[in-house]
Design a protein around this motif. Structure first.
Motif, PDB file in Angstrom:
ATOM      1  N   PRO A  20     -20.013 -47.540  -6.794  1.00 27.82           N
ATOM      2  CA  PRO A  20     -20.921 -46.597  -7.807  1.00 27.82           C
ATOM      3  C   PRO A  20     -22.091 -46.608  -7.110  1.00 27.82           C
ATOM      4  CG  PRO A  20     -19.660 -48.373  -8.764  1.00 27.82           C
ATOM      5  CD  PRO A  20     -19.290 -48.366  -7.491  1.00 27.82           C
ATOM      6  N   PRO A  21     -22.768 -47.334  -6.297  1.00 29.06           N
ATOM      7  CA  PRO A  21     -24.357 -47.024  -5.995  1.00 29.06           C
ATOM      8  C   PRO A  21     -24.355 -45.697  -5.131  1.00 29.06           C
ATOM      9  CG  PRO A  21     -23.795 -49.267  -5.636  1.00 29.06           C
ATOM     10  CD  PRO A  21     -22.511 -48.741  -6.043  1.00 29.06           C
ATOM     11  N   SER A  22     -23.088 -45.210  -4.371  1.00 26.88           N
ATOM     12  CA  SER A  22     -23.121 -43.944  -3.827  1.00 26.88           C
ATOM     13  C   SER A  22     -22.823 -42.774  -4.583  1.00 26.88           C
ATOM     14  CB  SER A  22     -22.298 -44.037  -2.605  1.00 26.88           C
ATOM     15  OG  SER A  22     -22.573 -45.153  -1.733  1.00 26.88           O
ATOM     16  N   TRP A  23     -22.585 -42.755  -5.710  1.00 25.90           N
ATOM     17  CA  TRP A  23     -22.230 -41.750  -6.798  1.00 25.90           C
ATOM     18  C   TRP A  23     -23.484 -40.784  -6.326  1.00 25.90           C
ATOM     19  CZ3 TRP A  23     -20.363 -44.971 -11.288  1.00 25.90           C
ATOM     20  CH2 TRP A  23     -19.102 -45.289 -11.177  1.00 25.90           C
ATOM     21  N   ARG A  24     -24.592 -41.043  -6.497  1.00 25.58           N
ATOM     22  CA  ARG A  24     -25.802 -40.237  -6.698  1.00 25.58           C
ATOM     23  C   ARG A  24     -26.139 -39.361  -5.281  1.00 25.58           C
ATOM     24  NH1 ARG A  24     -29.948 -42.720  -3.187  1.00 25.58           N
ATOM     25  NH2 ARG A  24     -31.525 -41.395  -4.311  1.00 25.58           N
ATOM     26  N   VAL A  25     -25.335 -39.895  -4.193  1.00 22.84           N
ATOM     27  CA  VAL A  25     -25.428 -39.104  -2.890  1.00 22.84           C
ATOM     28  C   VAL A  25     -24.117 -38.576  -2.189  1.00 22.84           C
ATOM     29  CG1 VAL A  25     -27.747 -40.169  -2.403  1.00 22.84           C
ATOM     30  CG2 VAL A  25     -25.779 -41.278  -1.558  1.00 22.84           C
ATOM     31  N   ASN A  26     -23.238 -38.926  -2.733  1.00 20.70           N
ATOM     32  CA  ASN A  26     -22.031 -38.857  -1.839  1.00 20.70           C
ATOM     33  C   ASN A  26     -20.779 -38.225  -2.989  1.00 20.70           C
ATOM     34  OD1 ASN A  26     -19.415 -39.005  -0.696  1.00 20.70           O
ATOM     35  ND2 ASN A  26     -20.036 -40.608   0.386  1.00 20.70           N
ATOM     36  N   HIS A  27     -20.502 -37.042  -2.898  1.00 17.32           N
ATOM     37  CA  HIS A  27     -19.667 -36.296  -3.627  1.00 17.32           C
ATOM     38  C   HIS A  27     -18.307 -36.960  -3.779  1.00 17.32           C
ATOM     39  CE1 HIS A  27     -18.873 -34.405   0.196  1.00 17.32           C
ATOM     40  NE2 HIS A  27     -17.650 -33.721  -0.414  1.00 17.32           N
TER      41      HIS A  27
END
Length: 308
Positions: free
Chosen positions: A101-108
């Motif tokens: 989840p922490p990567s949702w903002r930067v990783n499609h």
């Protein structure tokens, strides 16, 4: 003779059909993944542009437990709601354990994996996915609104029948239907160059009989293989090295499908999976070349079945 056991297996028309059908899935995946990656990258960008709050950092390094994402931080909770909003089936189980989840903002692609079957946690991009993962993404994410979902679901159903076949064989009638539904799906993507190329390769795979090209065949080898139809109705010469590679990829995908099943499966599902594992394990052990190649996987199968 190298690949002698493979040649014997290919004399079984049902097994050859199974291999051809599986190879088509690999070709389909190769045609689909550039388009899907582009679409999900654009979708991710649109989501953030529409709601700048999605750019916020995760505050507590949220992690799913099992396939549940309970009590996420404010930022991840927002992403969770957005992902669910764009899921076509509101009551479907979402495999949150696919995602970081922490990567949702930067990783499609971390967003894309929420729409896929379980077992995607280590997958970093569309090119690493199998056909099932990509087709389920198209089926579940409403970003792919221009695709007829009926055709997608029909291919998923055939793919599951193929991968979960205890006999590792399919009939000519099944192949005829399979070809029709693949054609229906591929027409949806005829404007995509990679899919147009994949469609040509799939059509060739399903319409042309294989001519098995065997290197190093001497008179002794020929005598051992007497009676096999390796020289009849030759239309497309295919090297045994290529077919061996396709076979290994398909068997490995089938094994991974079975070995990555959910711990929460019902008793009936577990029983069916174990039957499939026993059948597949028996097939690998009965073919010495495959038994050696899949020795690690056979140990995993045996360990799993011992616990039953």
């Amino acid at each position: 003779m190298e690949h002698e056991e493979l040649v014997v297996r290919l004399n079984d028309n049902g097994y050859t059909n199974w291999l051809k059908a599986g190879r088509c899935l690999l070709l389909l995946k190769e045609g689909l993944h550039p388009y899907i990656d582009h679409q999900m990258r654009a979708f991710h960008g649109d989501l953030i542009n529409q709601n700048p709050l999605l750019r916020k950092l995760c505050q507590v390094s949220c992690r799913p437990k099992g396939n549940k994402l309970s009590y996420p931080c404010e930022a991840c909770s927002l992403w969770q709601r957005v992902i669910l909003k764009h899921h076509r089936q509101s009551d479907a189980t979402v495999n949150w354990d696919n995602c970081f989840p922490p990567s949702w903002r930067v990783n499609h692609w971390e967003v894309a994996k929420a729409y896929m079957p379980r077992g995607q946690v280590k997958v970093k991009g569309a090119d690493q996915c199998d056909a099932s993962a990509l087709l389920n993404l198209i089926n579940h994410c409403d970003n792919f609104f221009v695709v007829n979902q009926k055709f997608v679901r029909e291919v998923i159903r055939c793919r599951n029948e193929l991968m979960h076949s205890c006999e590792l064989r399919v009939t000519d009638a099944w192949m005829k239907h399979y070809r029709m539904i693949l054609e229906n799906l591929m027409k949806q993507f005829s404007h995509i160059p990679e899919m147009a190329m994949a469609a040509q390769q799939i059509n060739k795979m399903l319409t042309v009989k294989w001519s098995i090209c065997i290197s190093g065949l001497d008179h002794t080898d020929a005598a051992r293989l007497e009676g096999l139809q390796t020289d009849s109705v030759m239309h497309w010469e295919v090297g045994t090295d290529s077919i061996s590679q396709w076979e290994a990829e398909l068997l490995r995908e089938s094994l991974q499908d079975l070995l990555s099943s959910d711990d929460d499966d019902t008793e009936a599902v577990v029983r069916r999976r174990n039957t499939q594992l026993m059948s597949l394990g028996g097939f690998l052990q009965a073919n010495r070349d495959l038994g050696e190649q899949f020795s690690t996987e056979l140990q995993a199968i045996n360990s799993l079945l011992v616990k039953v």
